[in-house]
Motif scaffolding. Sequence first.
Motif, PDB file in Angstrom:
ATOM      1  N   LYS A 399       0.824  -1.219   0.000  1.00 41.29           N
ATOM      2  CA  LYS A 399       0.000   0.000   0.000  1.00 41.29           C
ATOM      3  C   LYS A 399       0.853   1.262   0.000  1.00 41.29           C
ATOM      4  O   LYS A 399       0.488   2.262  -0.640  1.00 41.29           O
ATOM      5  N   SER A 400       1.981   1.241   0.687  1.00 42.08           N
ATOM      6  CA  SER A 400       2.849   2.426   0.738  1.00 42.08           C
ATOM      7  C   SER A 400       3.354   2.768  -0.649  1.00 42.08           C
ATOM      8  O   SER A 400       3.332   3.938  -1.074  1.00 42.08           O
ATOM      9  N   PHE A 424       0.375  -1.659   4.491  1.00 43.97           N
ATOM     10  CA  PHE A 424       1.499  -0.719   4.496  1.00 43.97           C
ATOM     11  C   PHE A 424       2.828  -1.468   4.646  1.00 43.97           C
ATOM     12  O   PHE A 424       2.868  -2.585   5.157  1.00 43.97           O
ATOM     13  N   LYS A 425       3.904  -0.821   4.204  1.00 44.69           N
ATOM     14  CA  LYS A 425       5.220  -1.454   4.225  1.00 44.69           C
ATOM     15  C   LYS A 425       5.618  -1.895   5.645  1.00 44.69           C
ATOM     16  O   LYS A 425       6.158  -2.989   5.831  1.00 44.69           O
ATOM     17  N   THR A 426       5.362  -1.049   6.629  1.00 48.04           N
ATOM     18  CA  THR A 426       5.712  -1.432   7.995  1.00 48.04           C
ATOM     19  C   THR A 426       4.913  -2.650   8.447  1.00 48.04           C
ATOM     20  O   THR A 426       5.402  -3.478   9.228  1.00 48.04           O
ATOM     21  N   GLN A 427       3.673  -2.800   7.956  1.00 44.84           N
ATOM     22  CA  GLN A 427       2.873  -3.981   8.274  1.00 44.84           C
ATOM     23  C   GLN A 427       3.421  -5.215   7.553  1.00 44.84           C
ATOM     24  O   GLN A 427       3.292  -6.334   8.059  1.00 44.84           O
ATOM     25  N   TYR A 474      10.317   4.414   5.682  1.00 38.59           N
ATOM     26  CA  TYR A 474       8.961   3.856   5.701  1.00 38.59           C
ATOM     27  C   TYR A 474       8.242   4.099   7.024  1.00 38.59           C
ATOM     28  O   TYR A 474       7.013   4.235   7.049  1.00 38.59           O
ATOM     29  N   ASP A 478       4.756   5.815   6.315  1.00 35.14           N
ATOM     30  CA  ASP A 478       3.502   5.147   6.659  1.00 35.14           C
ATOM     31  C   ASP A 478       2.665   5.940   7.654  1.00 35.14           C
ATOM     32  O   ASP A 478       1.433   5.906   7.613  1.00 35.14           O
ATOM     33  N   LYS A 479       3.330   6.658   8.549  1.00 39.20           N
ATOM     34  CA  LYS A 479       2.580   7.504   9.485  1.00 39.20           C
ATOM     35  C   LYS A 479       1.874   8.637   8.749  1.00 39.20           C
ATOM     36  O   LYS A 479       0.719   8.965   9.038  1.00 39.20           O
ATOM     37  N   HIS A 482      -0.926   6.967   6.646  1.00 37.83           N
ATOM     38  CA  HIS A 482      -2.024   6.532   7.506  1.00 37.83           C
ATOM     39  C   HIS A 482      -2.877   7.723   7.933  1.00 37.83           C
ATOM     40  O   HIS A 482      -4.117   7.659   7.907  1.00 37.83           O
TER      41      HIS A 482
END
Length: 550
Positions: A399-400, A424-427, A474, A478-479, A482
């Motif tokens: 998604k990122s 998201f990339k962190t996820q 990232y 991502d923050k 989001h």
Amino acid sequence: MIKISIAQINPIVGDITYNSKVILENVRKARDEGANMLITPELSLTGYPPEDLLLRDGFIEKVDYEIKNLKKLVNDVSSEIIVVVGHPILDQKNNYLINAASVLLSGKIIGNYGKIELPNYSVFDEKRYFQSGKTSCVFKYKDINFGINICEDIWFSKAPKMAKDSGAQVLIVLNASPFCVGKHKERMKVVKENIAKIQLPVIFCNMVGGQDDLIFDGNSFFADENGKLLKKAKQFEEDFISLSINNEIKIESVKIESCEDEITQIFNALVLGTQDFVKKNGFNKVILGLSGGIDSALTLAIAVHALGSQNVEAVMMPSKFTSRQSFIDAKACSNNLGVSLQVIPIENLMKEFDKSLLECFTGFSNDLTEENIQSRIRGVLLMALSNKKKSLLLTTGNKSEIAVGYCTLYGDMCGGYSLLKDVFKTQVYDLAKYLNRVARKEFKQLPIPTSIIEKKPSAELNFNQFDQDSLPPYELLDKILHGFIENNLSYTQLVNFGYPHDAVKKVLNLVRISEFKRRQSAPGARITKSSFGRDWRYPVSNRFSYNGDV
């Protein structure tokens, strides 16, 4: 005592005959277990959402034929069991459709209910197809009055109160309530609030399964008049549960299936979404490009969980920019997951493109064009293999990347299903670590090599190239994404949260100018309230600045 069963089924949109057979199988099961009543989900006969199929006369005619046939078949199984079936009904007098539930008993339809609250937001478009019902439906069985609501009805007080005012002592709710992170808790909170107002026990039957980008999580349940959970069905699986009600409207309490933690729910949703998209579209196998990076590694792992390693093929297409470590990681990942890895070098193909374009590119310096050609060469190869082997191609972007356009149209975006589209990339890192934790607990080989998780992410379309050369880290990206996508925060609000204004400005601009890519991207599993699918309807041609510039 009245024994009531919930059939938490996984219908196939448009396959009305199949769905009818599934309902009938559950009727037989209910009979064999001594149940008096069987509840099925919202639009269980057609699957949800049928979308513009509802505008086809032949579709509605087929539904009408099948519901008439089903009531006879149910009667052949048992003339004493009540079956509540969700399906569209054409109001012949006024020539409009109703999202309805029919009550079948002894070869007859003894009651119909039309959904009152029609959702028309987010992923829902029900006002495009249906008109609201006007009245309640209450039927009596063994001296107990049962009322019916459908999905959105229970999120408001009007329809439940109408059922109570019409004499209902128990409320049946048919649902096709799609999953997103936190949905079950939200659902339970709303139901508890509205049920407490009318003090009726609830039988809540939800659909399960994947339908394009939507995932239905199941989690059907029985609750008492105060909203206390008495029994719950499994999450992300078909299930069949039953409870008994006595004449004093008391429901027995039994063991309750627990809900998993958030990361486990996301993983299970992605597995179910992938499995159903592949199978419901007539495929048995999938193929994907394995780069040695974390996105393709996670996609491979989820595909194996969904379909089995024998039905998954990975292809690595190295170039002169591919590092030795990526090659090692791709081989280790495929080996750990038991997947065959085919290697097709693209160096010679790159040279042929350079040669063919040499004259046309005279006077131009190398730029992103040459990088994108590499990605598109890989896309062509993967699509060729997909066509030849009749395997669905999975695209591996997250998604990122899709949000900011860090992907190549007709290149790495090629594919029929975008598994990580709403992740998201962190996820992605969280899911990879989760899979490895589970493997350790089960004393299994790690599905995703630690080196893949630990190395800096790179598209490897040039020497010494890393994602963070073009994007913020990232964790920061991502923050910002989001806040902007999920919480609808403005540029000013994001900056006021402490995010660097240059990073915010860059990210929001990238989101805006990348809409044309997202519009052409493959569907993917929805796990948030703001996925790049039905939730996201921004124009491609758009000069509005998200940064507050005039």
